[in-house]
Design an enzyme around this catalytic site. Structure first.
Site, PDB file in Angstrom:
ATOM      1  N   GLU A  81       0.866  -1.185   0.000  1.00 41.59           N
ATOM      2  CA  GLU A  81       0.000   0.000   0.000  1.00 41.59           C
ATOM      3  C   GLU A  81       0.904   1.236   0.000  1.00 41.59           C
ATOM      4  O   GLU A  81       1.968   1.253   0.638  1.00 41.59           O
ATOM      5  CB  GLU A  81      -0.954  -0.005   1.207  1.00 41.59           C
ATOM      6  CG  GLU A  81      -2.033   1.048   1.025  1.00 41.59           C
ATOM      7  CD  GLU A  81      -3.232   0.919   1.987  1.00 41.59           C
ATOM      8  OE1 GLU A  81      -3.191   0.084   2.903  1.00 41.59           O
ATOM      9  OE2 GLU A  81      -4.208   1.680   1.787  1.00 41.59           O
ATOM     10  N   ASP A  83       1.218   4.005   1.442  1.00 40.95           N
ATOM     11  CA  ASP A  83       1.758   4.647   2.646  1.00 40.95           C
ATOM     12  C   ASP A  83       3.086   4.019   3.070  1.00 40.95           C
ATOM     13  O   ASP A  83       3.859   4.631   3.810  1.00 40.95           O
ATOM     14  CB  ASP A  83       0.745   4.641   3.810  1.00 40.95           C
ATOM     15  CG  ASP A  83       0.150   3.281   4.108  1.00 40.95           C
ATOM     16  OD1 ASP A  83       0.030   2.454   3.193  1.00 40.95           O
ATOM     17  OD2 ASP A  83      -0.220   3.047   5.277  1.00 40.95           O
ATOM     18  N   HIS A 144      -2.973  -6.370   5.745  1.00 36.31           N
ATOM     19  CA  HIS A 144      -4.240  -5.828   5.365  1.00 36.31           C
ATOM     20  C   HIS A 144      -4.657  -6.080   3.906  1.00 36.31           C
ATOM     21  O   HIS A 144      -5.842  -6.076   3.576  1.00 36.31           O
ATOM     22  CB  HIS A 144      -4.100  -4.327   5.665  1.00 36.31           C
ATOM     23  CG  HIS A 144      -4.996  -3.348   5.070  1.00 36.31           C
ATOM     24  ND1 HIS A 144      -4.601  -2.189   4.483  1.00 36.31           N
ATOM     25  CD2 HIS A 144      -6.351  -3.365   5.015  1.00 36.31           C
ATOM     26  CE1 HIS A 144      -5.640  -1.482   4.089  1.00 36.31           C
ATOM     27  NE2 HIS A 144      -6.703  -2.163   4.397  1.00 36.31           N
ATOM     28  N   TYR A 191      -7.846   1.835  14.964  1.00 36.37           N
ATOM     29  CA  TYR A 191      -7.177   1.398  13.730  1.00 36.37           C
ATOM     30  C   TYR A 191      -7.734   0.035  13.280  1.00 36.37           C
ATOM     31  O   TYR A 191      -8.072  -0.158  12.110  1.00 36.37           O
ATOM     32  CB  TYR A 191      -5.675   1.286  13.993  1.00 36.37           C
ATOM     33  CG  TYR A 191      -4.869   0.963  12.761  1.00 36.37           C
ATOM     34  CD1 TYR A 191      -4.244   1.966  12.034  1.00 36.37           C
ATOM     35  CD2 TYR A 191      -4.725  -0.348  12.315  1.00 36.37           C
ATOM     36  CE1 TYR A 191      -3.512   1.675  10.899  1.00 36.37           C
ATOM     37  CE2 TYR A 191      -4.009  -0.644  11.187  1.00 36.37           C
ATOM     38  CZ  TYR A 191      -3.396   0.361  10.487  1.00 36.37           C
ATOM     39  OH  TYR A 191      -2.682   0.067   9.358  1.00 36.37           O
ATOM     40  N   HIS A 224       2.875   1.502  11.817  1.00 38.04           N
ATOM     41  CA  HIS A 224       2.210   2.754  12.191  1.00 38.04           C
ATOM     42  C   HIS A 224       2.184   2.842  13.715  1.00 38.04           C
ATOM     43  O   HIS A 224       1.872   1.849  14.394  1.00 38.04           O
ATOM     44  CB  HIS A 224       0.750   2.777  11.726  1.00 38.04           C
ATOM     45  CG  HIS A 224       0.558   2.771  10.241  1.00 38.04           C
ATOM     46  ND1 HIS A 224       0.913   3.823   9.433  1.00 38.04           N
ATOM     47  CD2 HIS A 224       0.035   1.827   9.423  1.00 38.04           C
ATOM     48  CE1 HIS A 224       0.604   3.540   8.171  1.00 38.04           C
ATOM     49  NE2 HIS A 224       0.086   2.326   8.134  1.00 38.04           N
TER      50      HIS A 224
END
Ligand code: FEO
Length: 398
Positions: A81, A83, A144, A191, A224
């Site tokens: 992803e 990010d 994810h 989250y 994160h």
């Protein structure tokens, strides 16, 4: 902020995004971080994950506090992803000697995202030796995305698991025990609820594989937010286990929006009645509430009531937006209904009912629909409606 040692051979070198307020549609009031880790063996150095493209200079300057980025031998892409992966090409330019590895699905995704860039696949059978310090890999599909992967350094018992166990939390501190474990767990829950909620079964499966592989992390280093170490590791693991179990409580989330106050009056009357009926209730006016907090409450709520006045024969757009977000996230097993007011033309409650059914909420009661402002007698009727709904929540199978 300097590079931060995580364990004997692992160092945090990520970036802090203090000003992030929206992560693909979800609010992130505390910002976020894009964590990356250097793992140093006697012979080789690995970088686990990169960062969002605009944060590459921050990443590289933090790496440079430890060593020349050109010395990096290996870049592990745990997740494609953007990010984490949009900065990959820029990082590769600064690390010209590095081989790049990802899961099989990650390899294909990197080629697609980065215009044909070719990297190597690694899987559960692979071990990369950095010289007395090794890296193991575990594909973690849907934790994810299909490409997601965990990397483990057994010598230091550090698990680098990308989105798993992450939180959108920017801070000067790097560890959960430093920011306060309650805050870290709160952000972990938020989250989980808006990034990972649909993938509870896949997460449970991955954690089983992790245990079967003999991985026993004493540090969980996500990509994160803050890092879990010491007793906070058990807290984070237990939280995921609880949320992944899908256990629901006699709890109702009331989410609504109002135009001239009538639907608001209904929402508050209905909520009071639910409380008096013995249910846990959380009330959100969608004009002011954050979706992220609301989704966290949906984690264990058995019931959902959605309210809207009618505008142009349908629900308000912010209610429709909420249902759209919910539809992408919410696993089955919730019961619900709709309520709302109208002036000269109804339609919102029917539209909400249809949408709830479409997204898999079992509509167990006809909507409560109110013309103009509710009188005392009509509020009493709304109370009765709420009490009937409360009974259906209590008897619904969780
Ligand atoms: Fe933090 Fe799924 O990316």
């Amino acid at each position: 902020m300097r590079a931060v040692p995580v364990s004997k051979h692992v160092t945090w070198v990520g970036a802090v995004d203090w000003n992030l307020r929206d992560f693909h549609g979800f609010d992130t009031p505390r910002g976020s971080t894009y964590n990356a880790y250097l793992v140093q063996g006697a012979d080789k150095v690995a970088l686990i994950d990169t960062v969002k493209a605009q944060f590459v200079p921050e990443l590289l300057s933090r790496i440079a506090e430890v060593l020349d980025p050109a010395r990096i031998d290996l870049i592990v892409v745990n997740h494609i992803e953007p990010d984490h992966n949009s900065g990959l090409r820029d990082v590769m330019e600064a690390c010209p000697n590095a081989r790049v590895v990802a899961s099989g699905s990650g390899v294909r995704g990197i080629a697609e995202y980065h215009d044909g860039l070719v990297v190597e696949a690694v899987g559960a059978a692979d071990v990369i030796d950095l010289g007395g310090v090794t890296l193991d890999f575990l594909p973690a599909p849907m934790v994810h995305w299909p490409d997601s992967m965990f990397t483990y350094c057994p010598e230091d018992a550090v698990l680098m698991c990308n989105d798993a166990y992450g939180q959108h939390l920017a801070s000067a501190e790097r560890f959960a025990d430093e920011v306060g474990v309650d805050l870290a767990l709160d952000e972990l829950k938020t989250y989980y609820s808006y990034i990972l909620l649909p993938f509870g079964a896949q997460i449970a499966k991955t954690l089983e594989k992790l245990a079967a592989a003999g991985w026993a992390p004493t540090t969980i280093a996500p990509s994160h937010g803050v890092i879990w170490r010491g007793e906070t590791v058990g807290r984070a693991l237990a939280a995921y286990e609880q949320w992944g179990s899908g256990e629901l409580r006699d709890k109702v989330v009331v989410a609504y929006s109002t135009m001239w106050g009538s639907t608001d009056a209904l929402a508050l009357t209905i909520s009071d009645a639910l409380v008096e009926a013995g249910l846990d209730v959380q009330v959100y006016d969608l004009e002011v509430a954050s979706y992220s907090g609301l989704m966290a409450e949906m984690l264990d709520a058995k019931g959902l009531l959605v309210g809207s006045p009618t505008l142009h024969h349908g629900m308000l757009s912010r209610v429709a937006g909420f249902l759209q977000s919910l539809g992408g996230l919410l696993p089955k097993g919730r019961v619900g209904s709709a309520f709302g007011s109208f002036g000269w033309s109804s339609g919102a409650t029917k539209q909400i009912t249809d949408r709830l059914t479409e997204i898999g909420v079992e509509v167990v009661q006809d909507p409560y629909t109110q013309k103009f402002r509710p009188t005392e007698a009509e509020l009493a009727a709304a109370r009765e409606w709420a009490i009937a709904f409360a009974e259906k929540v209590k008897t619904a199978e969780a």
